[in-house]
Design a protein around this motif. Structure first.
Motif, PDB file in Angstrom:
ATOM      1  N   UNK A 133     -24.004 -24.048 -15.692  1.00  0.00           N
ATOM      2  CA  UNK A 133     -25.128 -22.971 -16.591  1.00  0.00           C
ATOM      3  C   UNK A 133     -26.464 -22.769 -15.635  1.00  0.00           C
ATOM      4  N   UNK A 134     -26.126 -21.918 -14.738  1.00  0.00           N
ATOM      5  CA  UNK A 134     -27.130 -21.661 -13.915  1.00  0.00           C
ATOM      6  C   UNK A 134     -28.495 -21.391 -14.539  1.00  0.00           C
ATOM      7  N   UNK A 135     -28.419 -20.555 -15.397  1.00  0.00           N
ATOM      8  CA  UNK A 135     -29.714 -19.963 -15.973  1.00  0.00           C
ATOM      9  C   UNK A 135     -30.477 -21.040 -16.779  1.00  0.00           C
ATOM     10  N   UNK A 136     -30.037 -22.375 -16.815  1.00  0.00           N
ATOM     11  CA  UNK A 136     -30.929 -23.182 -17.514  1.00  0.00           C
ATOM     12  C   UNK A 136     -30.872 -24.490 -16.734  1.00  0.00           C
ATOM     13  N   UNK A 137     -30.202 -24.541 -15.759  1.00  0.00           N
ATOM     14  CA  UNK A 137     -30.391 -25.887 -14.908  1.00  0.00           C
ATOM     15  C   UNK A 137     -31.488 -25.939 -14.052  1.00  0.00           C
ATOM     16  N   UNK A 138     -32.012 -27.086 -13.650  1.00  0.00           N
ATOM     17  CA  UNK A 138     -33.083 -27.112 -12.802  1.00  0.00           C
ATOM     18  C   UNK A 138     -32.474 -27.622 -11.591  1.00  0.00           C
ATOM     19  N   UNK A 139     -33.024 -27.252 -10.262  1.00  0.00           N
ATOM     20  CA  UNK A 139     -32.678 -27.706  -9.074  1.00  0.00           C
ATOM     21  C   UNK A 139     -32.349 -29.073  -8.938  1.00  0.00           C
ATOM     22  N   UNK A 140     -33.248 -30.173  -9.262  1.00  0.00           N
ATOM     23  CA  UNK A 140     -32.995 -31.356  -9.113  1.00  0.00           C
ATOM     24  C   UNK A 140     -31.852 -32.203 -10.061  1.00  0.00           C
ATOM     25  N   UNK A 141     -31.242 -31.234 -10.929  1.00  0.00           N
ATOM     26  CA  UNK A 141     -30.343 -31.680 -11.682  1.00  0.00           C
ATOM     27  C   UNK A 141     -29.024 -30.892 -11.677  1.00  0.00           C
ATOM     28  N   UNK A 142     -29.175 -30.172 -10.509  1.00  0.00           N
ATOM     29  CA  UNK A 142     -27.786 -29.291 -10.232  1.00  0.00           C
ATOM     30  C   UNK A 142     -26.447 -30.190  -9.449  1.00  0.00           C
ATOM     31  N   UNK A 143     -25.545 -29.641  -9.577  1.00  0.00           N
ATOM     32  CA  UNK A 143     -24.344 -30.269  -9.095  1.00  0.00           C
ATOM     33  C   UNK A 143     -24.077 -30.158  -7.581  1.00  0.00           C
ATOM     34  N   UNK A 144     -24.454 -29.223  -7.147  1.00  0.00           N
ATOM     35  CA  UNK A 144     -24.354 -29.121  -5.497  1.00  0.00           C
ATOM     36  C   UNK A 144     -23.168 -28.071  -5.291  1.00  0.00           C
ATOM     37  N   UNK A 145     -23.011 -26.790  -5.562  1.00  0.00           N
ATOM     38  CA  UNK A 145     -22.018 -26.016  -5.414  1.00  0.00           C
ATOM     39  C   UNK A 145     -20.732 -26.229  -6.171  1.00  0.00           C
ATOM     40  N   UNK A 146     -21.044 -26.900  -7.340  1.00  0.00           N
ATOM     41  CA  UNK A 146     -20.110 -27.392  -8.307  1.00  0.00           C
ATOM     42  C   UNK A 146     -18.827 -28.503  -7.824  1.00  0.00           C
ATOM     43  N   UNK A 147     -19.047 -28.875  -6.452  1.00  0.00           N
ATOM     44  CA  UNK A 147     -18.274 -29.856  -6.034  1.00  0.00           C
ATOM     45  C   UNK A 147     -18.173 -31.061  -7.104  1.00  0.00           C
ATOM     46  N   UNK A 148     -19.626 -31.730  -7.075  1.00  0.00           N
ATOM     47  CA  UNK A 148     -19.532 -32.873  -8.142  1.00  0.00           C
ATOM     48  C   UNK A 148     -18.933 -32.404  -9.532  1.00  0.00           C
ATOM     49  N   UNK A 149     -19.344 -31.296  -9.849  1.00  0.00           N
ATOM     50  CA  UNK A 149     -19.073 -30.853 -11.167  1.00  0.00           C
ATOM     51  C   UNK A 149     -17.480 -30.940 -11.282  1.00  0.00           C
ATOM     52  N   UNK A 150     -16.646 -30.455 -10.458  1.00  0.00           N
ATOM     53  CA  UNK A 150     -15.305 -30.500 -10.508  1.00  0.00           C
ATOM     54  C   UNK A 150     -14.825 -31.836 -10.376  1.00  0.00           C
ATOM     55  N   UNK A 151     -15.441 -32.825  -9.908  1.00  0.00           N
ATOM     56  CA  UNK A 151     -14.964 -34.187  -9.713  1.00  0.00           C
ATOM     57  C   UNK A 151     -15.316 -34.930 -11.096  1.00  0.00           C
ATOM     58  N   UNK A 152     -16.239 -34.511 -11.933  1.00  0.00           N
ATOM     59  CA  UNK A 152     -16.737 -34.978 -13.103  1.00  0.00           C
ATOM     60  C   UNK A 152     -15.763 -34.449 -14.018  1.00  0.00           C
ATOM     61  N   UNK A 153     -15.112 -33.206 -13.989  1.00  0.00           N
ATOM     62  CA  UNK A 153     -14.519 -32.631 -14.896  1.00  0.00           C
ATOM     63  C   UNK A 153     -13.050 -33.260 -14.707  1.00  0.00           C
ATOM     64  N   UNK A 154     -12.691 -33.334 -13.485  1.00  0.00           N
ATOM     65  CA  UNK A 154     -11.251 -33.899 -13.313  1.00  0.00           C
ATOM     66  C   UNK A 154     -11.316 -35.460 -13.934  1.00  0.00           C
ATOM     67  N   UNK A 155     -12.289 -36.254 -13.773  1.00  0.00           N
ATOM     68  CA  UNK A 155     -12.358 -37.546 -14.214  1.00  0.00           C
ATOM     69  C   UNK A 155     -12.355 -37.272 -15.794  1.00  0.00           C
ATOM     70  N   UNK A 156     -13.171 -36.414 -16.439  1.00  0.00           N
ATOM     71  CA  UNK A 156     -13.237 -36.390 -17.992  1.00  0.00           C
ATOM     72  C   UNK A 156     -11.671 -35.811 -18.602  1.00  0.00           C
ATOM     73  N   UNK A 157     -11.049 -34.943 -17.897  1.00  0.00           N
ATOM     74  CA  UNK A 157      -9.917 -34.648 -18.375  1.00  0.00           C
ATOM     75  C   UNK A 157      -8.465 -35.529 -17.997  1.00  0.00           C
ATOM     76  N   UNK A 158      -8.982 -36.551 -17.047  1.00  0.00           N
ATOM     77  CA  UNK A 158      -7.869 -37.102 -16.383  1.00  0.00           C
ATOM     78  C   UNK A 158      -6.979 -36.745 -15.969  1.00  0.00           C
ATOM     79  N   UNK A 159      -7.293 -35.763 -15.201  1.00  0.00           N
ATOM     80  CA  UNK A 159      -6.510 -34.830 -14.219  1.00  0.00           C
ATOM     81  C   UNK A 159      -5.434 -35.814 -13.414  1.00  0.00           C
ATOM     82  N   UNK A 160      -4.392 -35.111 -12.854  1.00  0.00           N
ATOM     83  CA  UNK A 160      -3.428 -35.815 -11.958  1.00  0.00           C
ATOM     84  C   UNK A 160      -3.886 -35.432 -10.482  1.00  0.00           C
ATOM     85  N   UNK A 161      -4.975 -34.603 -10.382  1.00  0.00           N
ATOM     86  CA  UNK A 161      -5.209 -34.295  -9.029  1.00  0.00           C
ATOM     87  C   UNK A 161      -6.407 -33.232  -8.971  1.00  0.00           C
TER      88      UNK A 161
END
Length: 365
Positions: A133-161
């Protein structure tokens, strides 16, 4: 059943000058649709809102100021979702938007609600499209082009890959753009400092991530028991090949099991209130012995924490070992650091003798 999180960055969706490239969006939608049709549950983590919107709003180059980026994202996110909705609609597949921030992951109730929403969407055959949600995120708390976000989501949903699509065909021993002797690394079993150092920096003017942020994301996924792939998807069928272990890139393998929501929160979303440094014996007990941390193994204490707070644990070389919920305040910890259990019990009264109990601990090394 396969459950695959696919991450697509800004540079894969836009032109070099900015703005969405509809042919690229349509291509990736067709690749994701083919994966969906094969029976896999597919989640898409996408970047591109700022890149899609900055020219529409009137900027000639990608903005650098926070309020300008947020304005561009507000315009671009609508354009991005419209493009995805139309592209997936042509494939007879529904798509849904989910916008997340780091604070959502820090709040256990909010992220559990997001998890339930994702589960229901997948159950109904809908592809969740997740972006920061770029419209409310602040730079020091951003995910880094969503790479980190994708990993956190993969863990959250217990992805197989986890599949992270990038503009290079994987991780190399050196930068292949300026080193002809660079060799691609086919598989990574452990991400050590040499791997991190070789990942380098950002390679795109449109996106904000680089190979390093993708390797860091792979490390997060691996710790959560999710194998990852970082590489190219250029031709029809490439995404399916990546999901089958035959992709053009680097595979990051893991022998770990998926983490509980509590352990994920401890390791990746909680905010540490302090830290302690432990000796080699305590480090070994935590990492290999499945033991709790006792006061005798603590060498240094930093911060102003209280019992029940999350703290980080470092070794004598300054390397992060893990995180856990502490049973002592910082003052109590300074009072008993290095003492045996008997000596601790003579000095202070605490509900539990362990500094961090093994059930309230996650290794991060």
């Amino acid at each position: 059943m396969q459950r695959i999180v696919v991450k697509i960055g800004s540079s894969s969706l836009t032109s070099d000058e900015g703005g969405l490239n509809r042919s690229k969006v349509n291509f990736f939608a067709s690749e994701l649709a083919a994966l969906h049709a094969s029976g896999a549950q597919v989640l898409l983590v996408t970047s591109g809102a700022v890149a899609a919107g900055f020219r529409q709003i009137g900027y000639t180059t990608r903005p650098k100021l926070l309020h300008e980026k947020q304005a561009a994202a507000a315009v671009g996110q609508a354009l991005l979702m419209r493009a995805y909705q139309e592209a997936f609609g042509a494939q007879q597949i529904g798509a849904a938007q989910i916008l997340l921030t780091r604070s959502d992951f820090s709040n256990r109730q909010r992220i559990q609600n997001a998890q339930m929403t994702v589960e229901e969407l997948l159950k109904q055959g809908i592809i969740p499209i997740i972006n920061e949600n770029d419209t409310v995120s602040v730079d020091e708390l951003k995910f880094g082009d969503n790479d980190t976000l994708s990993a956190l989501v993969a863990n959250l949903v217990r992805a197989t890959g986890l599949i992270i699509i990038t503009d290079t065909d994987g991780l190399y021993t050196a930068d292949p753009r300026n080193n002809p002797d660079a060799v691609r690394i086919e598989r990574v079993q452990e991400i050590n400092e040499d791997i991190i150092a070789g990942a380098g920096g950002s390679g795109s003017l449109v996106g904000t991530g680089g190979m390093r942020s993708k390797v860091e994301a792979a490390r997060i996924a691996m710790r959560g028991g999710v194998p990852a792939f970082v590489g190219r998807v250029l031709e029809p069928g490439d995404l399916d090949m990546a999901s089958q272990g035959q992709g053009r890139g680097t595979y990051f393998d893991t022998q770990l099991h998926s983490l509980s929501t509590k352990k994920q929160w401890l390791g990746f979303h909680s905010t540490p209130s302090g830290k302690v440094c432990v000796d080699a014996g305590a480090e070994q007990a935590l990492l290999a012995g499945g033991k709790s941390l006792l006061p005798v193994g603590v060498r240094e204490v930093d911060g102003d924490f209280h019992a029940g707070d999350v703290i980080e644990v470092y070794n004598l070389h300054g390397q992060l070992v893990g995180r856990g919920v502490v049973n002592y305040s910082a003052d109590q910890m300074r009072n008993v650091a290095g003492l045996s259990t008997d000596e601790v019990q003579k000095r202070i009264e605490v509900p539990r003798i362990e500094v961090i109990h093994r059930d309230e601990w996650i290794s991060l090394k």
